[in-house]
Write a protein that holds these residues in place. Structure first.
Motif, PDB file in Angstrom:
ATOM      1  N   THR A   1       0.842  -1.190   0.000  1.00 32.82           N
ATOM      2  CA  THR A   1       0.000   0.000   0.000  1.00 32.82           C
ATOM      3  C   THR A   1       0.884   1.248   0.000  1.00 32.82           C
ATOM      4  N   THR A   2       0.304   2.362  -0.357  1.00 32.15           N
ATOM      5  CA  THR A   2       1.068   3.615  -0.456  1.00 32.15           C
ATOM      6  C   THR A   2       0.617   4.618   0.605  1.00 32.15           C
ATOM      7  N   PHE A   3       1.424   5.637   0.777  1.00 36.21           N
ATOM      8  CA  PHE A   3       1.097   6.738   1.678  1.00 36.21           C
ATOM      9  C   PHE A   3      -0.274   7.330   1.327  1.00 36.21           C
ATOM     10  N   ALA A   4      -0.493   7.587   0.040  1.00 33.94           N
ATOM     11  CA  ALA A   4      -1.759   8.212  -0.394  1.00 33.94           C
ATOM     12  C   ALA A   4      -2.947   7.331  -0.032  1.00 33.94           C
ATOM     13  N   GLU A   5      -2.807   6.016  -0.210  1.00 31.32           N
ATOM     14  CA  GLU A   5      -3.897   5.103   0.126  1.00 31.32           C
ATOM     15  C   GLU A   5      -4.172   5.113   1.629  1.00 31.32           C
ATOM     16  N   ILE A   6      -3.122   5.136   2.432  1.00 35.71           N
ATOM     17  CA  ILE A   6      -3.289   5.163   3.893  1.00 35.71           C
ATOM     18  C   ILE A   6      -3.973   6.461   4.309  1.00 35.71           C
ATOM     19  N   ALA A   7      -3.535   7.579   3.766  1.00 38.64           N
ATOM     20  CA  ALA A   7      -4.137   8.875   4.109  1.00 38.64           C
ATOM     21  C   ALA A   7      -5.627   8.885   3.755  1.00 38.64           C
ATOM     22  N   LYS A   8      -5.972   8.321   2.608  1.00 37.35           N
ATOM     23  CA  LYS A   8      -7.372   8.302   2.179  1.00 37.35           C
ATOM     24  C   LYS A   8      -8.216   7.401   3.077  1.00 37.35           C
ATOM     25  N   ILE A   9      -7.731   6.200   3.359  1.00 43.79           N
ATOM     26  CA  ILE A   9      -8.497   5.237   4.152  1.00 43.79           C
ATOM     27  C   ILE A   9      -8.711   5.730   5.581  1.00 43.79           C
ATOM     28  N   THR A  10      -7.666   6.285   6.190  1.00 42.30           N
ATOM     29  CA  THR A  10      -7.774   6.713   7.586  1.00 42.30           C
ATOM     30  C   THR A  10      -8.509   8.034   7.736  1.00 42.30           C
ATOM     31  N   GLY A  11      -8.434   8.877   6.717  1.00 41.05           N
ATOM     32  CA  GLY A  11      -9.018  10.206   6.828  1.00 41.05           C
ATOM     33  C   GLY A  11      -8.140  11.154   7.634  1.00 41.05           C
TER      34      GLY A  11
ATOM     35  N   ALA B   1       9.029   5.672  -9.364  1.00 42.82           N
ATOM     36  CA  ALA B   1      10.062   5.761  -8.322  1.00 42.82           C
ATOM     37  C   ALA B   1       9.719   6.798  -7.248  1.00 42.82           C
ATOM     38  N   ARG B   2       8.758   7.683  -7.517  1.00 46.72           N
ATOM     39  CA  ARG B   2       8.360   8.680  -6.511  1.00 46.72           C
ATOM     40  C   ARG B   2       7.431   8.079  -5.462  1.00 46.72           C
ATOM     41  N   VAL B   3       6.920   6.879  -5.736  1.00 42.68           N
ATOM     42  CA  VAL B   3       5.952   6.233  -4.854  1.00 42.68           C
ATOM     43  C   VAL B   3       6.652   5.150  -4.032  1.00 42.68           C
ATOM     44  N   PHE B   4       6.397   5.165  -2.724  1.00 41.20           N
ATOM     45  CA  PHE B   4       6.918   4.132  -1.839  1.00 41.20           C
ATOM     46  C   PHE B   4       5.822   3.128  -1.528  1.00 41.20           C
ATOM     47  N   LEU B   5       6.169   1.866  -1.597  1.00 45.11           N
ATOM     48  CA  LEU B   5       5.265   0.789  -1.226  1.00 45.11           C
ATOM     49  C   LEU B   5       5.602   0.357   0.192  1.00 45.11           C
ATOM     50  N   LEU B   6       4.594   0.309   1.047  1.00 47.61           N
ATOM     51  CA  LEU B   6       4.802   0.032   2.467  1.00 47.61           C
ATOM     52  C   LEU B   6       4.409  -1.398   2.796  1.00 47.61           C
ATOM     53  N   SER B   7       5.173  -2.012   3.687  1.00 48.98           N
ATOM     54  CA  SER B   7       4.852  -3.354   4.180  1.00 48.98           C
ATOM     55  C   SER B   7       5.367  -3.475   5.606  1.00 48.98           C
TER      56      SER B   7
END
Length: 158
Positions: free
Chosen positions: A54-64, A92-98
């Motif tokens: 998952t990405t930073f943007a996805e986490i920000a969106k899901i959590t609000g 390369a500007r996007v980080f994938l988190l695990s």
């Protein structure tokens, strides 16, 4: 018996918010002591563990959460060695988190603690009341995230 002054407002959303905030506030220090993380940090850890890559943007969106708060939480989780990041092959500007193994272990401790604290929170409810309450929350959750709810709101806002 005097009236319960816990709720100074009869609105449902207000009461749900107060119950949630009181429980979170009461439990946050316990989670911090036992896991080294606050509740909101553990929420982000859980989301990353549930969806590796998952990405930073996805986490920000899901959590609000605000982007700056999301960034701080992710930096704290990285610094604690609970998550890791790698560059996306596509961008390369996007980080994938695990999660790391330490993150998975921390999540397990938090889950066990959460289970124990939820028993305390719901102690005033009978088994039947708790089942009904969970069913009602599930239905409300489905409703407020539905297109029908958005359409109903749009009809009210005209």
């Amino acid at each position: 018996m005097p009236a319960d002054r816990t709720f100074r407002n009869e609105r449902l959303t207000y009461r749900l918010n107060i119950v949630a905030q009181q429980a979170i506030t009461a439990n946050d220090a316990i989670f911090l002591k036992e896991t080294g993380c606050r509740i909101r940090d553990l929420r982000v850890l859980r989301l990353i563990d549930d969806a590796p890559g998952t990405t930073f943007a996805e986490i920000a969106k899901i959590t609000g959460f605000e982007r700056s708060l999301t960034s701080r939480i992710i930096q704290n989780l990285l610094g604690a060695g609970l998550i890791q990041r790698e560059n996306s092959a596509e961008d390369a500007r996007v980080f994938l988190l695990s999660t790391t193994q330490k993150g998975k272990d921390t999540r397990l401790v938090a889950r066990q603690l959460s289970d124990r604290l939820e028993v305390i929170l719901t102690d005033p409810l009978s088994v039947q009341e708790l089942r009904a309450f969970n069913d009602i929350l599930a239905r409300l959750g489905s409703w407020v995230t539905s297109e029908d709810y958005r359409l109903a709101l749009a009809g009210e806002i005209k």
